[in-house]
Design an enzyme around this catalytic site. Structure first.
Site, PDB file in Angstrom:
ATOM      1  N   ASP A   1       0.858  -1.187   0.000  1.00 56.44           N
ATOM      2  CA  ASP A   1       0.000   0.000   0.000  1.00 56.44           C
ATOM      3  C   ASP A   1       0.900   1.244   0.000  1.00 56.44           C
ATOM      4  OD1 ASP A   1      -1.706   2.081   0.525  1.00 56.44           O
ATOM      5  OD2 ASP A   1      -2.563   1.210   2.365  1.00 56.44           O
TER       6      ASP A   1
ATOM      7  N   GLU B   1      29.216   8.596   5.679  1.00 56.78           N
ATOM      8  CA  GLU B   1      29.145   7.191   6.078  1.00 56.78           C
ATOM      9  C   GLU B   1      29.565   6.319   4.921  1.00 56.78           C
ATOM     10  OE1 GLU B   1      27.252   3.183   6.280  1.00 56.78           O
ATOM     11  OE2 GLU B   1      27.102   4.709   4.771  1.00 56.78           O
TER      12      GLU B   1
ATOM     13  N   CYS C   1      25.472   8.846  10.717  1.00 56.82           N
ATOM     14  CA  CYS C   1      24.813  10.074  10.237  1.00 56.82           C
ATOM     15  C   CYS C   1      25.175  11.307  11.061  1.00 56.82           C
ATOM     16  CB  CYS C   1      23.298   9.888  10.236  1.00 56.82           C
ATOM     17  SG  CYS C   1      22.770   8.471   9.278  1.00 56.82           S
TER      18      CYS C   1
ATOM     19  N   THR D   1      13.778   3.570   2.393  1.00 52.24           N
ATOM     20  CA  THR D   1      14.337   4.766   3.049  1.00 52.24           C
ATOM     21  C   THR D   1      15.733   5.097   2.523  1.00 52.24           C
ATOM     22  OG1 THR D   1      15.403   3.659   4.931  1.00 52.24           O
ATOM     23  CG2 THR D   1      13.071   4.179   5.169  1.00 52.24           C
TER      24      THR D   1
ATOM     25  N   SER E   1      17.122   0.890  16.061  1.00 52.89           N
ATOM     26  CA  SER E   1      17.645   2.195  15.646  1.00 52.89           C
ATOM     27  C   SER E   1      16.680   3.316  16.028  1.00 52.89           C
ATOM     28  CB  SER E   1      17.954   2.221  14.147  1.00 52.89           C
ATOM     29  OG  SER E   1      16.780   2.254  13.374  1.00 52.89           O
TER      30      SER E   1
ATOM     31  N   HIS F   1      17.599  15.053  12.664  1.00 48.69           N
ATOM     32  CA  HIS F   1      18.106  14.111  11.666  1.00 48.69           C
ATOM     33  C   HIS F   1      16.897  13.339  11.140  1.00 48.69           C
ATOM     34  CE1 HIS F   1      20.035  10.920   9.625  1.00 48.69           C
ATOM     35  NE2 HIS F   1      19.775  10.001  10.543  1.00 48.69           N
TER      36      HIS F   1
ATOM     37  N   LYS G   1       8.331  11.353  15.156  1.00 47.99           N
ATOM     38  CA  LYS G   1       8.485  10.552  16.374  1.00 47.99           C
ATOM     39  C   LYS G   1       9.359  11.303  17.393  1.00 47.99           C
ATOM     40  CE  LYS G   1       8.478   6.014  14.004  1.00 47.99           C
ATOM     41  NZ  LYS G   1       7.422   5.211  14.599  1.00 47.99           N
TER      42      LYS G   1
ATOM     43  N   ASN H   1      16.849   9.276   2.535  1.00 45.01           N
ATOM     44  CA  ASN H   1      17.865   9.473   3.564  1.00 45.01           C
ATOM     45  C   ASN H   1      19.176   9.896   2.904  1.00 45.01           C
ATOM     46  OD1 ASN H   1      19.301   9.478   5.925  1.00 45.01           O
ATOM     47  ND2 ASN H   1      18.971   7.322   6.432  1.00 45.01           N
TER      48      ASN H   1
ATOM     49  N   SER I   1      23.894   6.550  14.268  1.00 42.63           N
ATOM     50  CA  SER I   1      23.819   5.230  14.896  1.00 42.63           C
ATOM     51  C   SER I   1      25.196   4.823  15.403  1.00 42.63           C
ATOM     52  CB  SER I   1      23.328   4.205  13.880  1.00 42.63           C
ATOM     53  OG  SER I   1      21.983   4.467  13.557  1.00 42.63           O
TER      54      SER I   1
HETATM   55  N1  COA Z   1      -0.765   3.159   5.806  1.00 45.48           N
HETATM   56  C1  COA Z   1      -0.218   4.034   6.692  1.00 45.48           C
HETATM   57  N2  COA Z   1       0.792   3.679   7.543  1.00 45.48           N
HETATM   58  C2  COA Z   1       1.247   2.426   7.478  1.00 45.48           C
HETATM   59  C3  COA Z   1       0.727   1.484   6.572  1.00 45.48           C
HETATM   60  C4  COA Z   1      -0.333   1.898   5.709  1.00 45.48           C
HETATM   61  N3  COA Z   1      -0.887   1.066   4.823  1.00 45.48           N
HETATM   62  N4  COA Z   1       1.396   0.318   6.755  1.00 45.48           N
HETATM   63  C5  COA Z   1       2.308   0.518   7.737  1.00 45.48           C
HETATM   64  N5  COA Z   1       2.215   1.785   8.168  1.00 45.48           N
HETATM   65  C6  COA Z   1       3.044   2.429   9.193  1.00 45.48           C
HETATM   66  C7  COA Z   1       3.223   1.583  10.430  1.00 45.48           C
HETATM   67  O1  COA Z   1       2.117   1.682  11.293  1.00 45.48           O
HETATM   68  C8  COA Z   1       4.476   2.210  11.014  1.00 45.48           C
HETATM   69  O2  COA Z   1       4.123   3.419  11.670  1.00 45.48           O
HETATM   70  P1  COA Z   1       4.749   3.763  13.118  1.00 45.48           P
HETATM   71  O3  COA Z   1       6.247   3.811  12.938  1.00 45.48           O
HETATM   72  O4  COA Z   1       4.173   5.090  13.447  1.00 45.48           O
HETATM   73  O5  COA Z   1       4.339   2.667  14.037  1.00 45.48           O
HETATM   74  C9  COA Z   1       5.293   2.606   9.774  1.00 45.48           C
HETATM   75  O6  COA Z   1       4.364   2.582   8.686  1.00 45.48           O
HETATM   76  C10 COA Z   1       6.458   1.657   9.470  1.00 45.48           C
HETATM   77  O7  COA Z   1       5.964   0.382   9.275  1.00 45.48           O
HETATM   78  P2  COA Z   1       6.540  -0.890  10.069  1.00 45.48           P
HETATM   79  O8  COA Z   1       5.929  -2.096   9.436  1.00 45.48           O
HETATM   80  O9  COA Z   1       6.386  -0.680  11.533  1.00 45.48           O
HETATM   81  O10 COA Z   1       8.098  -0.862   9.847  1.00 45.48           O
HETATM   82  P3  COA Z   1       9.007  -1.346   8.627  1.00 45.48           P
HETATM   83  O11 COA Z   1       9.172  -2.804   8.673  1.00 45.48           O
HETATM   84  O12 COA Z   1       8.557  -0.754   7.343  1.00 45.48           O
HETATM   85  O13 COA Z   1      10.389  -0.668   9.027  1.00 45.48           O
HETATM   86  C11 COA Z   1      11.957   1.010   9.564  1.00 45.48           C
HETATM   87  C12 COA Z   1      10.491   0.706   9.286  1.00 45.48           C
HETATM   88  C13 COA Z   1      12.129   2.488   9.824  1.00 45.48           C
HETATM   89  C14 COA Z   1      12.429   0.234  10.773  1.00 45.48           C
HETATM   90  C15 COA Z   1      12.772   0.602   8.308  1.00 45.48           C
HETATM   91  O14 COA Z   1      12.409   1.413   7.221  1.00 45.48           O
HETATM   92  C16 COA Z   1      14.263   0.708   8.498  1.00 45.48           C
HETATM   93  O15 COA Z   1      14.898  -0.217   8.990  1.00 45.48           O
HETATM   94  N6  COA Z   1      14.868   1.852   8.086  1.00 45.48           N
HETATM   95  C17 COA Z   1      16.304   2.048   8.157  1.00 45.48           C
HETATM   96  C18 COA Z   1      16.778   2.404   9.551  1.00 45.48           C
HETATM   97  C19 COA Z   1      16.405   3.767   9.991  1.00 45.48           C
HETATM   98  O16 COA Z   1      16.178   4.630   9.182  1.00 45.48           O
HETATM   99  N7  COA Z   1      16.373   3.985  11.311  1.00 45.48           N
HETATM  100  C20 COA Z   1      16.019   5.261  11.886  1.00 45.48           C
HETATM  101  C21 COA Z   1      16.854   5.701  13.025  1.00 45.48           C
HETATM  102  S1  COA Z   1      18.499   6.107  12.532  1.00 45.48           S
END
Ligand code: COA
Length: 411
Positions: free
Chosen positions: A34, A84, A116, A157, A206, A238, A247, A301, A333
Protein backbone atom coordinates in the site's frame (compact mmCIF):
# COMPACT_ATOMS: atom_id res chain seq x y z
CA UNK A 1 28.43 33.26 20.84
CA UNK A 2 29.52 34.89 24.06
CA UNK A 3 29.57 38.68 24.13
CA UNK A 4 32.76 40.29 22.96
CA UNK A 5 33.53 37.70 20.28
CA UNK A 6 32.23 37.65 16.74
CA UNK A 7 29.48 35.13 16.08
CA UNK A 8 30.56 32.01 14.15
CA UNK A 9 28.35 29.83 12.03
CA UNK A 10 27.03 28.97 8.58
CA UNK A 11 27.73 31.69 6.06
CA UNK A 12 26.52 29.82 2.98
CA UNK A 13 24.87 26.45 2.32
CA UNK A 14 24.01 24.41 -0.79
CA UNK A 15 22.24 21.12 -1.41
CA UNK A 16 22.93 18.74 -4.31
CA UNK A 17 21.53 15.35 -5.18
CA UNK A 18 21.81 12.58 -7.74
CA UNK A 19 20.73 12.17 -11.38
CA UNK A 20 18.06 9.53 -10.78
CA UNK A 21 14.96 9.18 -8.64
CA UNK A 22 12.84 6.21 -7.62
CA UNK A 23 9.18 7.03 -7.01
CA UNK A 24 7.78 5.16 -4.03
CA UNK A 25 4.43 4.81 -5.84
CA UNK A 26 6.25 2.69 -8.47
CA UNK A 27 8.09 0.85 -5.70
CA UNK A 28 4.81 0.14 -3.90
CA UNK A 29 3.18 -1.15 -7.07
CA UNK A 30 6.11 -3.46 -7.85
CA UNK A 31 6.17 -4.78 -4.28
CA UNK A 32 2.42 -5.08 -3.81
CA UNK A 33 2.59 -2.66 -0.87
CA UNK A 34 0.00 0.00 0.00
CA UNK A 35 1.68 3.31 -1.06
CA UNK A 36 0.24 4.91 2.10
CA UNK A 37 2.78 2.89 4.07
CA UNK A 38 5.53 5.01 2.48
CA UNK A 39 3.77 8.38 2.21
CA UNK A 40 2.17 8.28 5.66
CA UNK A 41 3.91 5.42 7.52
CA UNK A 42 7.44 6.57 6.69
CA UNK A 43 6.75 10.11 5.43
CA UNK A 44 8.64 9.49 2.18
CA UNK A 45 7.52 10.03 -1.43
CA UNK A 46 10.67 9.36 -3.50
CA UNK A 47 14.35 8.60 -3.12
CA UNK A 48 17.35 9.89 -5.07
CA UNK A 49 19.56 7.25 -6.64
CA UNK A 50 23.01 7.84 -8.18
CA UNK A 51 23.84 7.20 -11.84
CA UNK A 52 26.85 4.89 -12.46
CA UNK A 53 29.07 7.95 -12.85
CA UNK A 54 27.99 9.58 -9.56
CA UNK A 55 28.97 9.04 -5.92
CA UNK A 56 29.57 11.00 -2.72
CA UNK A 57 32.42 12.92 -4.35
CA UNK A 58 30.48 14.15 -7.38
CA UNK A 59 27.50 15.23 -5.23
CA UNK A 60 29.82 16.93 -2.71
CA UNK A 61 31.65 18.85 -5.43
CA UNK A 62 28.34 19.85 -7.02
CA UNK A 63 27.12 21.20 -3.66
CA UNK A 64 30.33 23.09 -2.89
CA UNK A 65 30.99 24.55 -6.36
CA UNK A 66 28.39 27.39 -6.20
CA UNK A 67 29.68 28.39 -2.75
CA UNK A 68 33.25 28.65 -4.01
CA UNK A 69 32.01 30.49 -7.13
CA UNK A 70 30.23 33.05 -4.90
CA UNK A 71 32.85 33.67 -2.27
CA UNK A 72 36.19 32.41 -3.56
CA UNK A 73 38.76 30.48 -1.55
CA UNK A 74 40.27 33.31 0.52
CA UNK A 75 40.86 32.10 4.08
CA UNK A 76 39.66 28.54 3.41
CA UNK A 77 42.41 26.36 4.88
CA UNK A 78 40.31 23.37 5.95
CA UNK A 79 37.91 21.02 4.14
CA UNK A 80 36.06 18.56 6.39
CA UNK A 81 34.24 15.81 4.49
CA UNK A 82 31.63 13.98 6.56
CA UNK A 83 30.32 10.68 5.21
CA UNK A 84 29.15 7.19 6.08
CA UNK A 85 29.59 6.02 2.49
CA UNK A 86 33.24 6.86 1.88
CA UNK A 87 34.92 5.58 -1.27
CA UNK A 88 38.25 4.55 0.21
CA UNK A 89 39.45 3.11 3.51
CA UNK A 90 42.44 5.44 3.69
CA UNK A 91 42.27 8.47 1.41
CA UNK A 92 39.76 11.20 2.31
CA UNK A 93 36.98 11.60 -0.27
CA UNK A 94 37.53 15.33 0.18
CA UNK A 95 40.84 15.05 -1.71
CA UNK A 96 38.94 14.42 -4.95
CA UNK A 97 36.65 17.38 -4.21
CA UNK A 98 39.70 19.52 -3.49
CA UNK A 99 41.04 18.57 -6.91
CA UNK A 100 37.74 18.98 -8.83
CA UNK A 101 37.19 22.44 -7.35
CA UNK A 102 40.84 23.43 -7.83
CA UNK A 103 41.13 24.51 -4.20
CA UNK A 104 44.45 25.89 -2.92
CA UNK A 105 47.26 23.51 -1.89
CA UNK A 106 47.63 25.28 1.44
CA UNK A 107 44.79 23.35 3.06
CA UNK A 108 44.10 20.40 5.33
CA UNK A 109 41.55 17.90 3.95
CA UNK A 110 40.08 15.27 6.27
CA UNK A 111 37.23 12.76 6.28
CA UNK A 112 35.08 12.45 9.41
CA UNK A 113 33.01 9.37 10.31
CA UNK A 114 30.31 8.41 12.81
CA UNK A 115 27.31 7.23 10.78
CA UNK A 116 24.81 10.07 10.24
CA UNK A 117 26.28 12.26 13.01
CA UNK A 118 29.71 13.19 11.64
CA UNK A 119 28.70 16.40 9.81
CA UNK A 120 27.84 17.89 13.18
CA UNK A 121 31.25 16.94 14.57
CA UNK A 122 32.77 18.59 11.49
CA UNK A 123 30.68 21.71 12.01
CA UNK A 124 31.75 21.97 15.65
CA UNK A 125 35.40 21.41 14.69
CA UNK A 126 35.03 24.20 12.12
CA UNK A 127 33.68 26.53 14.81
CA UNK A 128 36.68 25.61 16.98
CA UNK A 129 39.18 26.39 14.20
CA UNK A 130 37.55 29.76 13.51
CA UNK A 131 37.39 30.60 17.21
CA UNK A 132 41.19 30.34 17.24
CA UNK A 133 41.70 31.94 13.80
CA UNK A 134 38.72 34.22 13.09
CA UNK A 135 40.02 35.15 9.64
CA UNK A 136 39.79 31.57 8.44
CA UNK A 137 36.80 29.91 6.83
CA UNK A 138 36.10 26.16 6.81
CA UNK A 139 34.34 24.19 4.08
CA UNK A 140 32.23 21.43 5.66
CA UNK A 141 30.65 18.94 3.26
CA UNK A 142 28.24 16.18 4.25
CA UNK A 143 27.64 13.69 1.44
CA UNK A 144 26.12 10.23 1.47
CA UNK A 145 24.47 7.51 -0.52
CA UNK A 146 22.11 5.59 1.78
CA UNK A 147 22.03 1.97 0.64
CA UNK A 148 20.26 -1.00 2.18
CA UNK A 149 19.94 -4.51 0.79
CA UNK A 150 17.17 -5.10 -1.73
CA UNK A 151 13.94 -6.44 -0.25
CA UNK A 152 14.67 -5.28 3.30
CA UNK A 153 12.59 -2.83 5.39
CA UNK A 154 15.26 -0.16 5.01
CA UNK A 155 15.11 -0.22 1.18
CA UNK A 156 12.36 2.44 0.75
CA UNK A 157 14.34 4.77 3.05
CA UNK A 158 17.40 4.89 0.79
CA UNK A 159 18.47 8.17 -0.80
CA UNK A 160 21.40 10.31 -1.85
CA UNK A 161 22.43 13.89 -1.24
CA UNK A 162 25.14 16.33 -0.25
CA UNK A 163 25.08 19.56 1.71
CA UNK A 164 28.06 21.93 1.59
CA UNK A 165 28.43 24.62 4.25
CA UNK A 166 30.88 27.48 4.47
CA UNK A 167 31.60 28.18 8.14
CA UNK A 168 32.95 31.60 9.10
CA UNK A 169 32.86 34.45 11.59
CA UNK A 170 29.96 36.91 11.12
CA UNK A 171 27.98 34.41 9.03
CA UNK A 172 25.09 35.42 6.78
CA UNK A 173 22.72 32.56 7.70
CA UNK A 174 23.14 30.91 11.11
CA UNK A 175 25.09 31.80 14.27
CA UNK A 176 25.94 28.64 16.19
CA UNK A 177 25.59 28.99 19.96
CA UNK A 178 28.28 27.58 22.27
CA UNK A 179 26.31 25.12 24.40
CA UNK A 180 25.69 21.56 23.17
CA UNK A 181 23.98 18.58 24.76
CA UNK A 182 25.86 15.33 24.05
CA UNK A 183 25.15 11.63 24.35
CA UNK A 184 27.23 8.63 23.28
CA UNK A 185 26.32 4.96 23.75
CA UNK A 186 27.86 1.84 22.17
CA UNK A 187 24.90 0.22 20.38
CA UNK A 188 24.65 -1.99 17.27
CA UNK A 189 21.58 -0.40 15.70
CA UNK A 190 23.12 0.34 12.28
CA UNK A 191 26.61 -0.25 10.91
CA UNK A 192 28.41 -1.18 7.71
CA UNK A 193 31.19 -3.80 7.84
CA UNK A 194 34.28 -3.07 5.73
CA UNK A 195 33.31 -5.75 3.20
CA UNK A 196 29.72 -4.57 2.67
CA UNK A 197 28.32 -1.87 0.36
CA UNK A 198 25.00 -1.89 2.20
CA UNK A 199 24.31 -0.99 5.80
CA UNK A 200 23.22 -3.58 8.35
CA UNK A 201 20.37 -2.25 10.45
CA UNK A 202 18.17 -3.34 13.32
CA UNK A 203 15.36 -0.94 12.41
CA UNK A 204 13.34 -1.13 15.62
CA UNK A 205 16.48 -0.77 17.76
CA UNK A 206 17.64 2.19 15.65
CA UNK A 207 14.41 4.04 16.38
CA UNK A 208 14.63 3.51 20.15
CA UNK A 209 18.39 4.24 20.17
CA UNK A 210 17.68 7.53 18.35
CA UNK A 211 15.04 8.52 20.91
CA UNK A 212 17.27 7.47 23.83
CA UNK A 213 20.05 9.65 22.40
CA UNK A 214 17.56 12.54 22.13
CA UNK A 215 16.70 12.12 25.81
CA UNK A 216 20.38 12.03 26.76
CA UNK A 217 21.37 15.01 24.63
CA UNK A 218 18.40 17.11 25.72
CA UNK A 219 19.10 16.35 29.39
CA UNK A 220 22.76 17.25 28.92
CA UNK A 221 21.84 20.49 27.12
CA UNK A 222 19.93 21.54 30.24
CA UNK A 223 22.82 20.45 32.51
CA UNK A 224 25.22 22.55 30.42
CA UNK A 225 23.03 25.65 30.86
CA UNK A 226 21.42 25.56 27.41
CA UNK A 227 18.09 27.18 26.58
CA UNK A 228 14.75 25.78 27.70
CA UNK A 229 12.20 24.59 25.15
CA UNK A 230 10.20 27.80 25.56
CA UNK A 231 13.28 29.72 24.33
CA UNK A 232 13.63 27.60 21.17
CA UNK A 233 11.52 28.71 18.20
CA UNK A 234 12.13 25.89 15.71
CA UNK A 235 13.50 22.36 16.01
CA UNK A 236 15.31 20.36 13.33
CA UNK A 237 15.98 16.63 13.49
CA UNK A 238 18.11 14.11 11.67
CA UNK A 239 15.62 12.60 9.19
CA UNK A 240 16.40 8.99 8.13
CA UNK A 241 12.76 9.15 6.99
CA UNK A 242 10.62 12.15 7.80
CA UNK A 243 8.26 10.22 10.07
CA UNK A 244 11.29 9.80 12.37
CA UNK A 245 11.31 13.58 12.88
CA UNK A 246 7.67 13.36 13.92
CA UNK A 247 8.48 10.55 16.37
CA UNK A 248 11.33 12.67 17.76
CA UNK A 249 9.07 15.70 18.08
CA UNK A 250 6.46 13.69 20.01
CA UNK A 251 9.30 12.45 22.24
CA UNK A 252 10.66 15.97 22.83
CA UNK A 253 7.16 17.22 23.64
CA UNK A 254 6.97 14.47 26.26
CA UNK A 255 10.39 15.35 27.67
CA UNK A 256 9.66 19.07 27.89
CA UNK A 257 5.94 19.05 28.63
CA UNK A 258 5.39 21.47 25.72
CA UNK A 259 2.53 21.25 23.22
CA UNK A 260 4.51 21.01 19.95
CA UNK A 261 3.35 20.55 16.35
CA UNK A 262 3.53 16.93 15.25
CA UNK A 263 2.18 17.13 11.69
CA UNK A 264 4.39 16.40 8.72
CA UNK A 265 2.97 17.13 5.27
CA UNK A 266 0.66 14.39 4.02
CA UNK A 267 2.49 13.09 0.97
CA UNK A 268 1.54 11.23 -2.17
CA UNK A 269 2.49 11.29 -5.80
CA UNK A 270 0.87 14.71 -6.25
CA UNK A 271 2.20 16.18 -3.04
CA UNK A 272 5.89 15.84 -3.70
CA UNK A 273 6.38 19.57 -3.63
CA UNK A 274 6.50 22.28 -1.08
CA UNK A 275 2.87 22.57 -0.05
CA UNK A 276 2.36 23.13 3.66
CA UNK A 277 -1.27 24.25 3.37
CA UNK A 278 -2.63 21.16 5.11
CA UNK A 279 -0.82 22.03 8.32
CA UNK A 280 -3.18 23.44 10.90
CA UNK A 281 -2.79 27.18 11.39
CA UNK A 282 -3.88 27.06 15.03
CA UNK A 283 -3.19 24.51 17.73
CA UNK A 284 0.18 23.33 19.04
CA UNK A 285 3.21 25.58 18.69
CA UNK A 286 4.67 25.47 15.15
CA UNK A 287 8.35 24.61 15.46
CA UNK A 288 8.86 23.97 11.76
CA UNK A 289 8.32 20.21 11.61
CA UNK A 290 6.31 20.49 8.37
CA UNK A 291 8.57 23.01 6.63
CA UNK A 292 11.82 21.25 7.58
CA UNK A 293 10.78 17.89 6.14
CA UNK A 294 9.78 18.98 2.62
CA UNK A 295 13.11 18.35 0.85
CA UNK A 296 13.90 15.12 2.70
CA UNK A 297 10.66 13.37 1.80
CA UNK A 298 11.80 13.71 -1.83
CA UNK A 299 15.56 13.10 -1.30
CA UNK A 300 15.25 10.05 0.90
CA UNK A 301 17.87 9.47 3.56
CA UNK A 302 21.12 11.30 2.96
CA UNK A 303 22.70 10.14 6.25
CA UNK A 304 25.18 12.88 7.32
CA UNK A 305 23.52 15.45 5.04
CA UNK A 306 19.98 14.76 6.22
CA UNK A 307 19.82 17.18 9.18
CA UNK A 308 21.33 19.93 7.03
CA UNK A 309 18.98 19.21 4.12
CA UNK A 310 16.28 19.77 6.74
CA UNK A 311 17.94 23.08 7.60
CA UNK A 312 17.85 24.10 3.91
CA UNK A 313 14.17 23.17 3.75
CA UNK A 314 13.37 25.26 6.83
CA UNK A 315 15.37 28.30 5.66
CA UNK A 316 13.74 28.11 2.22
CA UNK A 317 10.12 27.76 3.38
CA UNK A 318 9.84 29.79 6.60
CA UNK A 319 9.72 33.56 6.11
CA UNK A 320 9.64 34.36 9.80
CA UNK A 321 13.01 33.13 11.01
CA UNK A 322 15.02 36.36 11.42
CA UNK A 323 16.62 36.35 14.88
CA UNK A 324 14.85 33.11 15.80
CA UNK A 325 16.58 30.32 17.71
CA UNK A 326 16.68 26.88 16.11
CA UNK A 327 17.40 23.67 18.02
CA UNK A 328 19.19 21.01 15.95
CA UNK A 329 19.26 17.35 16.95
CA UNK A 330 21.92 15.31 15.19
CA UNK A 331 21.96 11.52 15.53
CA UNK A 332 24.36 8.91 14.22
CA UNK A 333 23.82 5.23 14.90
CA UNK A 334 26.40 3.47 16.90
CA UNK A 335 25.66 6.01 18.53
CA UNK A 336 26.15 9.74 19.09
CA UNK A 337 23.45 12.35 19.65
CA UNK A 338 24.03 16.09 19.87
CA UNK A 339 21.45 18.81 20.53
CA UNK A 340 22.74 22.30 19.80
CA UNK A 341 21.19 25.65 19.02
CA UNK A 342 21.72 28.48 16.55
CA UNK A 343 20.25 31.89 15.75
CA UNK A 344 19.04 32.76 12.25
CA UNK A 345 20.68 35.91 10.90
CA UNK A 346 18.29 38.61 9.57
CA UNK A 347 18.52 38.77 5.78
CA UNK A 348 18.83 34.96 5.49
CA UNK A 349 15.84 34.95 3.12
CA UNK A 350 17.87 36.77 0.48
CA UNK A 351 19.92 33.59 0.01
CA UNK A 352 17.07 31.15 -0.65
CA UNK A 353 17.89 27.96 -2.56
CA UNK A 354 14.24 27.02 -2.99
CA UNK A 355 14.05 27.44 -6.75
CA UNK A 356 17.37 25.70 -7.44
CA UNK A 357 16.66 22.78 -5.10
CA UNK A 358 13.13 22.31 -6.41
CA UNK A 359 14.43 22.36 -9.99
CA UNK A 360 17.15 19.83 -9.14
CA UNK A 361 14.62 17.52 -7.48
CA UNK A 362 12.19 17.88 -10.40
CA UNK A 363 14.98 17.30 -12.97
CA UNK A 364 15.93 13.88 -11.62
CA UNK A 365 15.34 11.12 -14.17
CA UNK A 366 12.97 8.44 -12.85
CA UNK A 367 14.13 4.82 -12.88
CA UNK A 368 11.76 1.94 -13.46
CA UNK A 369 11.94 -0.58 -10.64
CA UNK A 370 13.76 -3.05 -12.92
CA UNK A 371 16.32 -0.39 -13.88
CA UNK A 372 16.77 0.60 -10.25
CA UNK A 373 17.29 -2.99 -9.11
CA UNK A 374 19.86 -3.59 -11.84
CA UNK A 375 21.78 -0.41 -10.87
CA UNK A 376 21.59 -1.33 -7.18
CA UNK A 377 23.08 -4.76 -7.90
CA UNK A 378 25.91 -3.42 -10.08
CA UNK A 379 28.99 -3.14 -7.89
CA UNK A 380 32.40 -2.15 -9.23
CA UNK A 381 35.48 -3.99 -8.08
CA UNK A 382 38.65 -1.91 -7.79
CA UNK A 383 40.57 -4.88 -9.21
CA UNK A 384 39.59 -4.12 -12.82
CA UNK A 385 40.11 -0.95 -14.84
CA UNK A 386 36.76 0.37 -16.00
CA UNK A 387 35.26 3.49 -17.63
CA UNK A 388 31.79 4.46 -16.47
CA UNK A 389 29.09 5.43 -19.00
CA UNK A 390 28.34 9.16 -19.27
CA UNK A 391 24.95 9.54 -17.63
CA UNK A 392 24.92 12.33 -15.04
CA UNK A 393 23.70 15.80 -15.94
CA UNK A 394 25.62 17.16 -12.94
CA UNK A 395 28.79 19.25 -13.19
CA UNK A 396 31.20 16.48 -12.08
CA UNK A 397 31.43 12.76 -12.79
CA UNK A 398 33.11 9.61 -11.58
CA UNK A 399 34.95 8.53 -14.73
CA UNK A 400 36.00 5.05 -13.65
CA UNK A 401 38.80 3.06 -12.07
CA UNK A 402 42.39 2.81 -13.28
CA UNK A 403 45.22 1.06 -11.46
CA UNK A 404 42.77 0.54 -8.53
CA UNK A 405 42.38 4.35 -8.15
CA UNK A 406 39.09 6.21 -8.69
CA UNK A 407 39.10 8.88 -11.39
CA UNK A 408 36.95 12.02 -11.44
CA UNK A 409 36.43 14.74 -14.03
CA UNK A 410 34.27 17.74 -14.90
CA UNK A 411 31.25 16.46 -16.84
N1 COA B 1 -0.77 3.16 5.81
C1 COA B 1 -0.22 4.03 6.69
N2 COA B 1 0.79 3.68 7.54
C2 COA B 1 1.25 2.43 7.48
C3 COA B 1 0.73 1.48 6.57
C4 COA B 1 -0.33 1.90 5.71
N3 COA B 1 -0.89 1.07 4.82
N4 COA B 1 1.40 0.32 6.75
C5 COA B 1 2.31 0.52 7.74
N5 COA B 1 2.22 1.78 8.17
C6 COA B 1 3.04 2.43 9.19
C7 COA B 1 3.22 1.58 10.43
O1 COA B 1 2.12 1.68 11.29
C8 COA B 1 4.48 2.21 11.01
O2 COA B 1 4.12 3.42 11.67
P1 COA B 1 4.75 3.76 13.12
O3 COA B 1 6.25 3.81 12.94
O4 COA B 1 4.17 5.09 13.45
O5 COA B 1 4.34 2.67 14.04
C9 COA B 1 5.29 2.61 9.77
O6 COA B 1 4.36 2.58 8.69
C10 COA B 1 6.46 1.66 9.47
O7 COA B 1 5.96 0.38 9.27
P2 COA B 1 6.54 -0.89 10.07
O8 COA B 1 5.93 -2.10 9.44
O9 COA B 1 6.39 -0.68 11.53
O10 COA B 1 8.10 -0.86 9.85
P3 COA B 1 9.01 -1.35 8.63
O11 COA B 1 9.17 -2.80 8.67
O12 COA B 1 8.56 -0.75 7.34
O13 COA B 1 10.39 -0.67 9.03
C11 COA B 1 11.96 1.01 9.56
C12 COA B 1 10.49 0.71 9.29
C13 COA B 1 12.13 2.49 9.82
C14 COA B 1 12.43 0.23 10.77
C15 COA B 1 12.77 0.60 8.31
O14 COA B 1 12.41 1.41 7.22
C16 COA B 1 14.26 0.71 8.50
O15 COA B 1 14.90 -0.22 8.99
N6 COA B 1 14.87 1.85 8.09
C17 COA B 1 16.30 2.05 8.16
C18 COA B 1 16.78 2.40 9.55
C19 COA B 1 16.40 3.77 9.99
O16 COA B 1 16.18 4.63 9.18
N7 COA B 1 16.37 3.98 11.31
C20 COA B 1 16.02 5.26 11.89
C21 COA B 1 16.85 5.70 13.02
S1 COA B 1 18.50 6.11 12.53
Amino acid sequence: MTSGTAPIGIDDIELATSHHVVKLDDFAEANGTDPAKFHLGLGQDEFSFPAPDEDVVTMAAAAAAPIIARSGTEGIRTLLFATESGIDQSKAAGMAVHSLLELPSQMRVVEVKEACYSATAALQAAVGIITRSPGQRVLVIASDVARYELDTPGEPTQGAGAVAMLVSANPKLLEIEPVSGLNSADVDDFWRPNDSTTAIVDGALSVTAYLDALTGAWTDLAAQGGPEMAEIDRVLYHQPFTKMAKKAQVHLAGLTGEDLDTEIVAGGSGAAGTDVSNVAAAGPRDTGLATSTLYNRRLGNSYTASLYAGLCSLLDHDEDLAGKRIGLFSYGSGSVGEFFTARVVPGYEQHSRRQAVTEALDARVPLSIDEYRALHAAELSSAEDVSTPKVTAGPFRFAGIKGRARLYERA
